[in-house]
Each structure stands twice: as structure tokens, then as C-alpha cells.
Design an enzyme around this catalytic site. Structure first.
Site, short mmCIF file in Angstrom:
data_model
loop_
_atom_site.label_atom_id
_atom_site.label_comp_id
_atom_site.label_asym_id
_atom_site.label_seq_id
_atom_site.Cartn_x
_atom_site.Cartn_y
_atom_site.Cartn_z
CB ILE A 150 3.64 -4.25 9.79
CG1 ILE A 150 2.94 -3.00 10.30
CG2 ILE A 150 2.71 -5.11 8.95
CD1 ILE A 150 2.94 -1.88 9.35
CG ASP A 184 -6.48 -7.63 1.89
OD1 ASP A 184 -6.90 -6.69 2.60
OD2 ASP A 184 -5.27 -7.89 1.75
CG HIS A 215 -3.22 -1.29 -6.42
ND1 HIS A 215 -2.07 -1.91 -6.00
CD2 HIS A 215 -2.81 -0.17 -7.08
CE1 HIS A 215 -1.02 -1.20 -6.39
NE2 HIS A 215 -1.44 -0.15 -7.04
#
Ligand code: ZN
Length: 241
Positions: free
Chosen positions: A232, A107, A122
Site C-alpha cells: 500500500i 501504533d 483496537h
């Protein structure tokens, strides 16, 4: 000492930190994990197939238009903003303490937060290229196209995203291994560490502090210096940099 204080101390005393992140880093920015239980359920309901098949190289070749429909609906979240984890990591890099962010996410939120050295295992939704002439396109070209995004030469514009059945980029993989093997502190967040390449990369770490931050347990918890079972972004919002 509380776990947050311990993390603060590890960060304060480390000068070669590497961060490795999975899907959980993005979910707090409102990006759902398309491989989650709910993602699988929705893809079967709407598209009659699993995410793994819909985002595969062969599906891209055989059902290009359906691929892009699924891709735009489930993998592209243009409005998403960085959360406190992204922001803290960018600050740590700027402070000279963090060497690299290695991510499985596509993203671009780490860069949006200000991180410079990001290993995108990725790929990225923000890079797209024509399969015939190689011309590069931004995300808007994909979002604005109806059906299959085309280059001005007529070629299909493919996202620079690693699909199932496609190999990872060797250079990025080697850089990631190198950063991890030389790190003093490795912070791993938002991944359950059961899927390749995450599970393989952790084996290259031989530094001092292994920190695991994930909502659920991972198979490596017993090897870690610190395990925090929490979101997180929540964790990093409590850290002072
Ligand atoms: Zn072209």
C-alpha cells in the site's frame, strides 16, 4: 488505463473518501504483524504460546508480567515512522476529501503523519490508564517500567488496547459503520478481509467506488471497482495529492 491512473482518477473525483486499514499498512513502517505465520512461530519459540493467547484478557490477568514482556517486545514499536500511505491519507484529509481513517492498528502512525479523524478499532499503545484510579499515562511510562507498569497509587497501568476476549468499543464501531455507510469511495488497504470486524464492516458500504489494495487476494475482490495487489505504501507513493 493503468491501475494507478484509475486510482488517481477515483481519488481526484471523490469528495467523501473513507479509508479502512489493516496490519499491512504498518508493516511498511517496519512493524511486523504479530499474528502472521512468522509471528506465531516466534511467539511459540520464545513464549511457548500463540499470539492469540498471549494478548488475551485472561492471560493479562493470570500472567501480567509475561503479558507485558510479550507486549513490549512484539506490539510496541516506538521508533516506527509513517510511510507514504499514512502521509497521503493525512494530505487527503487536509484537502477535505477524506472523512475518516478506520484502522485496526494500534501504533498511532496515522496521527503521527497528521491525520486527525482516526477511528482506532483496537485502541492505541499511546493511551494507558491505571486500573484502580483511572489516571492516564503515555507510552513512555510503559516502556520505562521494569516488569509490570504501576501507577503511583499502586494499580496496574493497562494499555488502552483491545485484547482478545475483550469487546470492541461500541462508540468507535458505530462511528466507523456510519462513515462507511455514507462514503462515496471506500479504500481498504493492508488487510486480507477475512477476520472480524473487517469482514463485517465492508458490508455497510453502498457507495460508488470500492478500492482494495492488498498484497494478496481477498474474498471481496470480485465486488471491488478496483483491486491492486501491491504494497500500500508503494501504491500511495505514486498518487499525486
Ligand atoms: Zn492509580
Amino acid at each position: 488505463m493503468s491501475k494507478i491512473n484509475l486510482l488517481q482518477e477515483i481519488i481526484d473525483t471523490s469528495n467523501n473518501i473513507v479509508f479502512f486499514g489493516g496490519a499491512g499498512v504498518s508493516t511498511e513502517s517496519g512493524i511486523p504483524d504479530f499474528r502472521s505465520e512468522n509471528g506465531i512461530f516466534e511467539s511459540l519459540r520464545k513464549y511457548g504460546d500463540t499470539p492469540e493467547n498471549l494478548v488475551s484478557h485472561s492471560y493479562y490477568l493470570d500472567h501480567t508480567e509475561e503479558f507485558f514482556n510479550y507486549y513490549k517486545d512484539n506490539l510496541v514499536f516506538d521508533e516506527a515512522m509513517p510511510n507514504p500511505a499514512h502521509t497521503a491519507l493525512a494530505k487527503l484529509e487536509k484537502a477535505g476529501k477524506l472523512r475518516a481513517v478506520i484502522t485496526q492498528n494500534i501504533d498511532g502512525l496515522h496521527q503521527k503523519a497528521g491525520s486527525k479523524n482516526v477511528m482506532e478499532l483496537h485502541g492505541s499503545i499511546h493511551r494507558n490508564y491505571c486500573q484502580i484510579c483511572g489516571k492516564q499515562y503515555g507510552l513512555n511510562h510503559i516502556l520505562e517500567s521494569d516488569g509490570i507498569p504501576r501507577c503511583e497509587c499502586g494499580g496496574v497501568v493497562k494499555p488502552d488496547v483491545v485484547l482478545y476476549e475483550e469487546p470492541l468499543n461500541n462508540t468507535i464501531m458505530n462511528f466507523s459503520i456510519d462513515y462507511i455507510s455514507r462514503a462515496e469511495t471506500l479504500i481498504i488497504g493492508g488487510t486480507s478481509l477475512v477476520v472480524y470486524p473487517a469482514a463485517g464492516l465492508i458490508n455497510y458500504f453502498n457507495g460508488k467506488n470500492l478500492v482494495l489494495i492488498n498484497k494478496s487476494e481477498t474474498p471481496y475482490d470480485n465486488l471491488a471497482s478496483l483491486v491492486i495487489n501491491d504494497a500500500i505504501g508503494e501504491v500511495f507513493s505514486q498518487i499525486k495529492i
